[in-house]
Design a protein around this motif. Sequence first.
Motif, PDB file in Angstrom:
ATOM      1  N   ALA A   1     -98.224  84.125  49.617  1.00 52.14           N
ATOM      2  CA  ALA A   1     -98.652  84.043  48.215  1.00 52.14           C
ATOM      3  C   ALA A   1     -98.034  82.856  47.495  1.00 52.14           C
ATOM      4  N   LEU A   2     -96.792  82.522  47.816  1.00 46.81           N
ATOM      5  CA  LEU A   2     -96.091  81.414  47.168  1.00 46.81           C
ATOM      6  C   LEU A   2     -95.533  80.496  48.250  1.00 46.81           C
ATOM      7  N   HIS A   3     -96.163  79.342  48.419  1.00 50.05           N
ATOM      8  CA  HIS A   3     -95.696  78.372  49.405  1.00 50.05           C
ATOM      9  C   HIS A   3     -94.509  77.613  48.807  1.00 50.05           C
ATOM     10  N   ALA A   4     -93.330  78.047  49.164  1.00 44.34           N
ATOM     11  CA  ALA A   4     -92.122  77.455  48.599  1.00 44.34           C
ATOM     12  C   ALA A   4     -90.954  77.813  49.494  1.00 44.34           C
ATOM     13  N   ALA A   5     -89.827  77.156  49.258  1.00 41.82           N
ATOM     14  CA  ALA A   5     -88.607  77.475  49.995  1.00 41.82           C
ATOM     15  C   ALA A   5     -88.224  78.936  49.750  1.00 41.82           C
ATOM     16  N   ALA A   6     -87.627  79.563  50.753  1.00 42.18           N
ATOM     17  CA  ALA A   6     -87.260  80.978  50.640  1.00 42.18           C
ATOM     18  C   ALA A   6     -86.309  81.211  49.473  1.00 42.18           C
ATOM     19  N   ALA A   7     -85.383  80.286  49.242  1.00 39.37           N
ATOM     20  CA  ALA A   7     -84.427  80.453  48.142  1.00 39.37           C
ATOM     21  C   ALA A   7     -85.140  80.460  46.794  1.00 39.37           C
ATOM     22  N   LEU A   8     -86.163  79.626  46.629  1.00 37.61           N
ATOM     23  CA  LEU A   8     -86.916  79.614  45.370  1.00 37.61           C
ATOM     24  C   LEU A   8     -87.680  80.922  45.200  1.00 37.61           C
ATOM     25  N   ARG A   9     -88.274  81.428  46.253  1.00 36.81           N
ATOM     26  CA  ARG A   9     -89.014  82.685  46.148  1.00 36.81           C
ATOM     27  C   ARG A   9     -88.078  83.834  45.778  1.00 36.81           C
ATOM     28  N   GLU A  10     -86.881  83.842  46.353  1.00 34.57           N
ATOM     29  CA  GLU A  10     -85.922  84.897  45.991  1.00 34.57           C
ATOM     30  C   GLU A  10     -85.471  84.777  44.543  1.00 34.57           C
ATOM     31  N   ALA A  11     -85.243  83.551  44.085  1.00 36.82           N
ATOM     32  CA  ALA A  11     -84.827  83.353  42.690  1.00 36.82           C
ATOM     33  C   ALA A  11     -85.907  83.819  41.724  1.00 36.82           C
TER      34      ALA A  11
ATOM     35  N   GLU B   1     -85.494  73.579  54.268  1.00 36.21           N
ATOM     36  CA  GLU B   1     -85.118  74.695  53.401  1.00 36.21           C
ATOM     37  C   GLU B   1     -83.719  74.471  52.820  1.00 36.21           C
ATOM     38  N   ASP B   2     -82.821  73.921  53.621  1.00 31.95           N
ATOM     39  CA  ASP B   2     -81.457  73.685  53.148  1.00 31.95           C
ATOM     40  C   ASP B   2     -81.417  72.617  52.063  1.00 31.95           C
ATOM     41  N   LEU B   3     -82.315  71.642  52.151  1.00 31.27           N
ATOM     42  CA  LEU B   3     -82.354  70.601  51.122  1.00 31.27           C
ATOM     43  C   LEU B   3     -82.831  71.182  49.793  1.00 31.27           C
ATOM     44  N   ALA B   4     -83.804  72.075  49.857  1.00 28.61           N
ATOM     45  CA  ALA B   4     -84.253  72.736  48.630  1.00 28.61           C
ATOM     46  C   ALA B   4     -83.152  73.629  48.071  1.00 28.61           C
TER      47      ALA B   4
END
Length: 766
Positions: free
Chosen positions: A73-83, A148-151
């Motif tokens: 649903a949201l193509h983004a880094a995992a950390a952004l989705r959790e936030a 992902e680590d850079l994001a």
Amino acid sequence: MPLPDSLARRRLCLIAPGPDRDPETDRIMRRLAALAAEAGAEAVLLTPEASMPAAPEPGPVPRLPCPTPPQEALHAAAALREALGVVQRLRALRPELVVAAEAGGLGYAVAALRRLGLDFVATRLLVLGTGPRGFRAALDGRPPAGREDLALDHLERCSLAWADAAVIAAPDLADWLRREEWSLPAVLHHMPPPAPRALQAISGRGTATSEPAAEPEILFPGDLRRGAGLPLLVQALRRLPAERRTGLRVTLLGRQPREPWAWPAMPWLAAAMPPGLDWRVEAPPQGASALAARLARPGSIVVAPGRLPPDEATRLCRATGIPVIAPDSVAPRPGPLAEAIAQALDRGLPAAAAEPDAFGGRAAWAALLAATLDLPLPSPAEPGPLDGAAVSVVLIHRNRPALLAQALDGLRAQTLPGFEVVLVDDGSDQPAALAALDALEPDFAERGWRILRQENGWAAAARNAGWRASRGRWVLFHDDDNIAMPHQLATLLAAARHSGAAVVSCFPAMFRGDTPPAEEAAPLFTLGMLGDALAAAVFDNVLGDMHALVRRDLLEAMDGLEVVFGLGHEDWSFFARAALAGHAVMAVPEALYWYRIGTDSMTGERPDAEPAYRRSLAPFAALLPPALRPALELAEADVRRLAASRQDIARLSAGLAAAEARAAEVERRAAEVEAARHAALEAKAAAEAELAALAATLRAEATEIGASRSMRIAQAIGLGRALPAADPPHAPQELDRLRRLRASAGWEATAPLRLLGKLLARLRAR
């Protein structure tokens, strides 16, 4: 000592990563939540749903899960989705204070919304510096594990920079943050993590002894990291004489970290530990009292030689007087550490004085939370009401009149009044497109909007012509195949004026089709943007799509967009140049417009992909000496090739899974057919056995009938022979009996048996 009542009835939310994911940070958050609750606050712990403990936890503070939007649903880094999942939960709770760690970036979305002035403007944010990804990886000597680590690095930096206040527990961490040029909030505290409530009940355990322990055990507290000093301990153990290692037990009181970039310690330990040494990994006991008891067990020698900030076990040793071999007592090199261990094995460790400041005081922490609640709220960069006249929409178009009509409908529905539209026709040459432009002239004239017509010069040239002809202080770039959501302009303008950013983008909601999405339609997916995450932007355009609000003075300073006919990525290149020049590029963390994916859109496959990527990399390559630029270009190309290979592997894996599913279905059907065949064979065998038994019975009956007088008479009559001489007087009576038999119902009923008898006779004849 009772806590002050300055937190009474205040609403606090503490974002905890979960006990398995980051136990040290999670422990600090749980301890702070319990402390706040004891002081009368309404405290809640929030944790990403995937990191929630398996069993309910005791304590006065509830832990609530935060569902994370799925990658589909949201193509983004995992950390952004959790936030973003954390923000959804926070919107229902509306706390006065949010406490988060910079590690993991879970506080990023609430920090961004506060910075943009879009939500949580009356909420204070306190960030605890517990050690971000870059700090932990650097001490472990590990590079980033992937994009992902850079994001994540960007999320952690912004969480700390945009907080109202921060607490840094370890001086080494504070020094590292400054060296790496992290922005820190103006209100900065240096305080160890809060003390466990049970600390007062734990007495000092240090004892001086000159006798070696009968069963010595070396305890290494902390996670299995290089930065915790594990390789140093192993090297020191290898330097001990073999007789000193006899009977010695080594217990690593920690766990393998879960981060993808973490050092895989177990294979290295299996090969590096001295041969024959009794060593093991043991999970640390839960609770301060149990952990202190384990560390103070008779015969234990606690060795904590690492460079990481002290963990719970090391702080407990210092706070309670449990002797420990640490960098402040021995040089962090294998030789001196081996000598210190040997002396401890020979004579034990001397008693250590308890250090009261190993943990932060509970009353001091309560006062710090209360003081953060009373900090003044940040002021917007540009206060005052919104002015739609300050915005110009530059809408570019070429030969797509039906899509242009949808884009204009979206602009006419905007909640922000007074903006202007400059429609730039980039060389339309189809009659329908030209007629549609002519038909728009009266409506545009009435609204004060304008239409510019130019020769086809590509998208960047059309955008440059549009913003130069516009009057607004802010310019929103808009393609004719996109559709603005009603609140887009008002939201972007409010965010730009509150934050002071030079560029404000947002998330695009992706869709397909010739018709606009319904009002409540769900997008195919939403594309997450980060703004000026420069390290991540080397490899992916996380800065924003060109459908963004840009300050006019930035366009003037940069002389607009770079124009290369037929080449894309001008948005990526422009935003990268702006961010590298020090201009703030931010992204509203929500979807504000519909982005149409079509065969003729700029997202389609183009033969110029390689030159376009080279163009987007140019602003970053310009920072390097020419001799180093090929290395950056190779790294970027390798990342793209790796990503393409992973996509190929994913497609092949999906195809393989589908083929295996089909094969399993074929095997299932084959098994069903085989079972049916087996059942048919069994039925056939049973029928043949029954038939054979019936045939035997019939043969016996036929033999008996053939031997009777009546049959002999009938056979003789049928063959025209003379009646048997022995029975001539009875022939008429026998014939009459046979006639009656043939006329009876029994004769008809036994017809199949007679036929079967004939068939058997023929079979016997063969």
